[in-house]
Design a protein around this motif. Sequence first.
Motif, PDB file in Angstrom:
ATOM      1  N   GLN A   4    -111.352  60.589 -70.068  1.00  0.00           N
ATOM      2  CA  GLN A   4    -112.631  59.878 -70.143  1.00  0.00           C
ATOM      3  C   GLN A   4    -113.793  60.820 -70.422  1.00  0.00           C
ATOM      4  OE1 GLN A   4    -112.917  56.528 -70.013  1.00  0.00           O
ATOM      5  NE2 GLN A   4    -110.689  56.502 -69.942  1.00  0.00           N
ATOM      6  N   GLN A   5    -113.484  62.097 -70.677  1.00  0.00           N
ATOM      7  CA  GLN A   5    -114.471  63.137 -70.972  1.00  0.00           C
ATOM      8  C   GLN A   5    -115.452  63.341 -69.822  1.00  0.00           C
ATOM      9  OE1 GLN A   5    -116.094  62.077 -74.800  1.00  0.00           O
ATOM     10  NE2 GLN A   5    -114.267  62.793 -75.866  1.00  0.00           N
ATOM     11  N   VAL A   6    -114.940  63.259 -68.591  1.00  0.00           N
ATOM     12  CA  VAL A   6    -115.723  63.527 -67.397  1.00  0.00           C
ATOM     13  C   VAL A   6    -115.269  64.882 -66.865  1.00  0.00           C
ATOM     14  CG1 VAL A   6    -116.256  62.787 -65.053  1.00  0.00           C
ATOM     15  CG2 VAL A   6    -115.950  61.083 -66.856  1.00  0.00           C
ATOM     16  N   GLN A   7    -116.206  65.811 -66.747  1.00  0.00           N
ATOM     17  CA  GLN A   7    -115.885  67.156 -66.258  1.00  0.00           C
ATOM     18  C   GLN A   7    -115.708  67.134 -64.745  1.00  0.00           C
ATOM     19  OE1 GLN A   7    -114.764  69.078 -68.826  1.00  0.00           O
ATOM     20  NE2 GLN A   7    -115.694  70.785 -67.782  1.00  0.00           N
ATOM     21  N   PRO A   8    -114.570  67.620 -64.253  1.00  0.00           N
ATOM     22  CA  PRO A   8    -114.429  67.741 -62.805  1.00  0.00           C
ATOM     23  C   PRO A   8    -115.328  68.849 -62.278  1.00  0.00           C
ATOM     24  CG  PRO A   8    -112.525  68.686 -63.919  1.00  0.00           C
ATOM     25  CD  PRO A   8    -113.393  68.062 -64.975  1.00  0.00           C
ATOM     26  N   ASN A   9    -115.688  68.756 -61.010  1.00  0.00           N
ATOM     27  CA  ASN A   9    -116.495  69.809 -60.390  1.00  0.00           C
ATOM     28  C   ASN A   9    -115.737  70.369 -59.192  1.00  0.00           C
ATOM     29  OD1 ASN A   9    -116.887  67.996 -58.254  1.00  0.00           O
ATOM     30  ND2 ASN A   9    -118.900  67.373 -58.987  1.00  0.00           N
ATOM     31  N   SER A  10    -116.373  71.235 -58.461  1.00  0.00           N
ATOM     32  CA  SER A  10    -115.756  71.896 -57.317  1.00  0.00           C
ATOM     33  C   SER A  10    -115.248  70.887 -56.288  1.00  0.00           C
ATOM     34  CB  SER A  10    -116.782  72.847 -56.690  1.00  0.00           C
ATOM     35  OG  SER A  10    -116.261  73.459 -55.558  1.00  0.00           O
ATOM     36  N   VAL A  11    -116.000  69.849 -56.053  1.00  0.00           N
ATOM     37  CA  VAL A  11    -115.629  68.841 -55.063  1.00  0.00           C
ATOM     38  C   VAL A  11    -114.393  68.064 -55.514  1.00  0.00           C
ATOM     39  CG1 VAL A  11    -116.429  66.789 -53.823  1.00  0.00           C
ATOM     40  CG2 VAL A  11    -117.998  68.682 -54.243  1.00  0.00           C
ATOM     41  N   THR A  12    -114.266  67.834 -56.798  1.00  0.00           N
ATOM     42  CA  THR A  12    -113.088  67.163 -57.328  1.00  0.00           C
ATOM     43  C   THR A  12    -111.827  67.915 -56.916  1.00  0.00           C
ATOM     44  OG1 THR A  12    -114.364  66.485 -59.275  1.00  0.00           O
ATOM     45  CG2 THR A  12    -111.964  66.318 -59.424  1.00  0.00           C
ATOM     46  N   PHE A  13    -111.875  69.229 -57.055  1.00  0.00           N
ATOM     47  CA  PHE A  13    -110.714  70.038 -56.715  1.00  0.00           C
ATOM     48  C   PHE A  13    -110.493  70.094 -55.204  1.00  0.00           C
ATOM     49  CE2 PHE A  13    -111.761  71.394 -61.002  1.00  0.00           C
ATOM     50  CZ  PHE A  13    -110.510  71.313 -61.599  1.00  0.00           C
ATOM     51  N   LEU A  14    -111.553  69.943 -54.415  1.00  0.00           N
ATOM     52  CA  LEU A  14    -111.398  69.888 -52.963  1.00  0.00           C
ATOM     53  C   LEU A  14    -110.759  68.575 -52.512  1.00  0.00           C
ATOM     54  CD1 LEU A  14    -114.584  71.593 -51.498  1.00  0.00           C
ATOM     55  CD2 LEU A  14    -112.214  72.390 -51.399  1.00  0.00           C
ATOM     56  N   SER A  15    -110.659  67.625 -53.388  1.00  0.00           N
ATOM     57  CA  SER A  15    -109.919  66.394 -53.107  1.00  0.00           C
ATOM     58  C   SER A  15    -108.470  66.525 -53.560  1.00  0.00           C
ATOM     59  CB  SER A  15    -110.559  65.208 -53.829  1.00  0.00           C
ATOM     60  OG  SER A  15    -111.867  65.013 -53.393  1.00  0.00           O
ATOM     61  N   LEU A  16    -108.279  67.152 -54.708  1.00  0.00           N
ATOM     62  CA  LEU A  16    -106.930  67.273 -55.272  1.00  0.00           C
ATOM     63  C   LEU A  16    -106.037  68.240 -54.503  1.00  0.00           C
ATOM     64  CD1 LEU A  16    -107.817  67.396 -59.074  1.00  0.00           C
ATOM     65  CD2 LEU A  16    -106.694  65.532 -57.845  1.00  0.00           C
ATOM     66  N   LEU A  17    -106.581  69.387 -54.117  1.00  0.00           N
ATOM     67  CA  LEU A  17    -105.757  70.405 -53.464  1.00  0.00           C
ATOM     68  C   LEU A  17    -105.200  69.952 -52.113  1.00  0.00           C
ATOM     69  CD1 LEU A  17    -107.736  73.605 -54.499  1.00  0.00           C
ATOM     70  CD2 LEU A  17    -105.502  72.860 -55.347  1.00  0.00           C
ATOM     71  N   PRO A  18    -105.997  69.362 -51.227  1.00  0.00           N
ATOM     72  CA  PRO A  18    -105.399  68.871 -49.973  1.00  0.00           C
ATOM     73  C   PRO A  18    -104.392  67.743 -50.201  1.00  0.00           C
ATOM     74  CG  PRO A  18    -107.770  69.086 -49.722  1.00  0.00           C
ATOM     75  CD  PRO A  18    -107.459  69.270 -51.181  1.00  0.00           C
ATOM     76  N   ALA A  19    -104.625  66.929 -51.219  1.00  0.00           N
ATOM     77  CA  ALA A  19    -103.665  65.868 -51.532  1.00  0.00           C
ATOM     78  C   ALA A  19    -102.312  66.475 -51.897  1.00  0.00           C
ATOM     79  CB  ALA A  19    -104.191  65.000 -52.672  1.00  0.00           C
ATOM     80  N   CYS A  20    -102.329  67.530 -52.681  1.00  0.00           N
ATOM     81  CA  CYS A  20    -101.084  68.225 -53.021  1.00  0.00           C
ATOM     82  C   CYS A  20    -100.457  68.832 -51.767  1.00  0.00           C
ATOM     83  CB  CYS A  20    -101.341  69.321 -54.055  1.00  0.00           C
ATOM     84  SG  CYS A  20    -101.748  68.709 -55.691  1.00  0.00           S
ATOM     85  N   SER A  21    -101.287  69.416 -50.918  1.00  0.00           N
ATOM     86  CA  SER A  21    -100.798  70.046 -49.697  1.00  0.00           C
ATOM     87  C   SER A  21    -100.095  69.026 -48.800  1.00  0.00           C
ATOM     88  CB  SER A  21    -101.963  70.699 -48.952  1.00  0.00           C
ATOM     89  OG  SER A  21    -101.519  71.301 -47.769  1.00  0.00           O
ATOM     90  N   HIS A  22    -100.716  67.897 -48.580  1.00  0.00           N
ATOM     91  CA  HIS A  22    -100.152  66.876 -47.698  1.00  0.00           C
ATOM     92  C   HIS A  22     -98.936  66.194 -48.319  1.00  0.00           C
ATOM     93  CE1 HIS A  22    -103.108  67.060 -44.491  1.00  0.00           C
ATOM     94  NE2 HIS A  22    -104.011  67.284 -45.431  1.00  0.00           N
ATOM     95  N   SER A  23     -98.813  66.257 -49.629  1.00  0.00           N
ATOM     96  CA  SER A  23     -97.668  65.648 -50.315  1.00  0.00           C
ATOM     97  C   SER A  23     -96.545  66.645 -50.576  1.00  0.00           C
ATOM     98  CB  SER A  23     -98.121  65.048 -51.657  1.00  0.00           C
ATOM     99  OG  SER A  23     -99.119  64.084 -51.443  1.00  0.00           O
ATOM    100  N   GLY A  24     -96.784  67.920 -50.274  1.00  0.00           N
ATOM    101  CA  GLY A  24     -95.758  68.939 -50.504  1.00  0.00           C
ATOM    102  C   GLY A  24     -95.612  69.336 -51.962  1.00  0.00           C
ATOM    103  N   LEU A  25     -96.635  69.129 -52.750  1.00  0.00           N
ATOM    104  CA  LEU A  25     -96.587  69.417 -54.184  1.00  0.00           C
ATOM    105  C   LEU A  25     -97.118  70.821 -54.469  1.00  0.00           C
ATOM    106  CD1 LEU A  25     -97.904  65.955 -55.412  1.00  0.00           C
ATOM    107  CD2 LEU A  25     -95.525  66.722 -55.275  1.00  0.00           C
ATOM    108  N   VAL A  26     -96.298  71.817 -54.148  1.00  0.00           N
ATOM    109  CA  VAL A  26     -96.717  73.215 -54.281  1.00  0.00           C
ATOM    110  C   VAL A  26     -96.984  73.582 -55.732  1.00  0.00           C
ATOM    111  CG1 VAL A  26     -96.037  75.608 -53.899  1.00  0.00           C
ATOM    112  CG2 VAL A  26     -95.513  73.885 -52.174  1.00  0.00           C
ATOM    113  N   ARG A  27     -96.054  73.287 -56.611  1.00  0.00           N
ATOM    114  CA  ARG A  27     -96.209  73.656 -58.020  1.00  0.00           C
ATOM    115  C   ARG A  27     -97.451  73.010 -58.626  1.00  0.00           C
ATOM    116  NH1 ARG A  27     -91.188  72.256 -60.872  1.00  0.00           N
ATOM    117  NH2 ARG A  27     -90.430  74.073 -59.770  1.00  0.00           N
ATOM    118  N   GLU A  28     -97.657  71.740 -58.311  1.00  0.00           N
ATOM    119  CA  GLU A  28     -98.809  71.024 -58.852  1.00  0.00           C
ATOM    120  C   GLU A  28    -100.117  71.589 -58.292  1.00  0.00           C
ATOM    121  OE1 GLU A  28     -96.062  69.742 -57.714  1.00  0.00           O
ATOM    122  OE2 GLU A  28     -95.280  68.336 -59.199  1.00  0.00           O
ATOM    123  N   GLY A  29    -100.128  71.909 -57.005  1.00  0.00           N
ATOM    124  CA  GLY A  29    -101.315  72.490 -56.388  1.00  0.00           C
ATOM    125  C   GLY A  29    -101.680  73.833 -57.004  1.00  0.00           C
ATOM    126  N   CYS A  30    -100.669  74.659 -57.248  1.00  0.00           N
ATOM    127  CA  CYS A  30    -100.916  75.957 -57.878  1.00  0.00           C
ATOM    128  C   CYS A  30    -101.429  75.775 -59.302  1.00  0.00           C
ATOM    129  CB  CYS A  30     -99.646  76.804 -57.861  1.00  0.00           C
ATOM    130  SG  CYS A  30     -99.172  77.352 -56.221  1.00  0.00           S
TER     131      CYS A  30
END
Length: 76
Positions: A4-30
Motif C-alpha cells: 500500500q506504499q505505507v512506510q513502516p516506522n520504529s513503532v511498527t517494528f515494536l509490534s512485529l518483533l514481540p509478535a514473532c517472539s510470542h509465536s516462536g518465529l525466530v527466523r522471521e523475527g531476525c
Amino acid sequence: MVEQQVQPNSVTFLSLLPACSHSGLVREGCYICHSMKWDFGIEPALDHHTCIVDLFGRRGMLKEALAYNIENDNST
C-alpha cells in the motif's frame, strides 16, 4: 503496508518483533530486524534489541541471545 506504499516506522517494528517472539518465529523475527535496518533505514533502538534477545531466549537459544547482545553492544 509495503504493498500500500505505507512506510513502516520504529513503532511498527515494536509490534512485529514481540509478535514473532510470542509465536516462536525466530527466523522471521531476525529477518524483520535485518529488514528494519537495511531495507527501511531504521536504526534499531534498545527496545528492538530487547525484543530480539527475548525472541532467542523464549526458544532456549541462550548462546544466540548472548552473541546478539555482545554483537550489538553500543556502549563502547
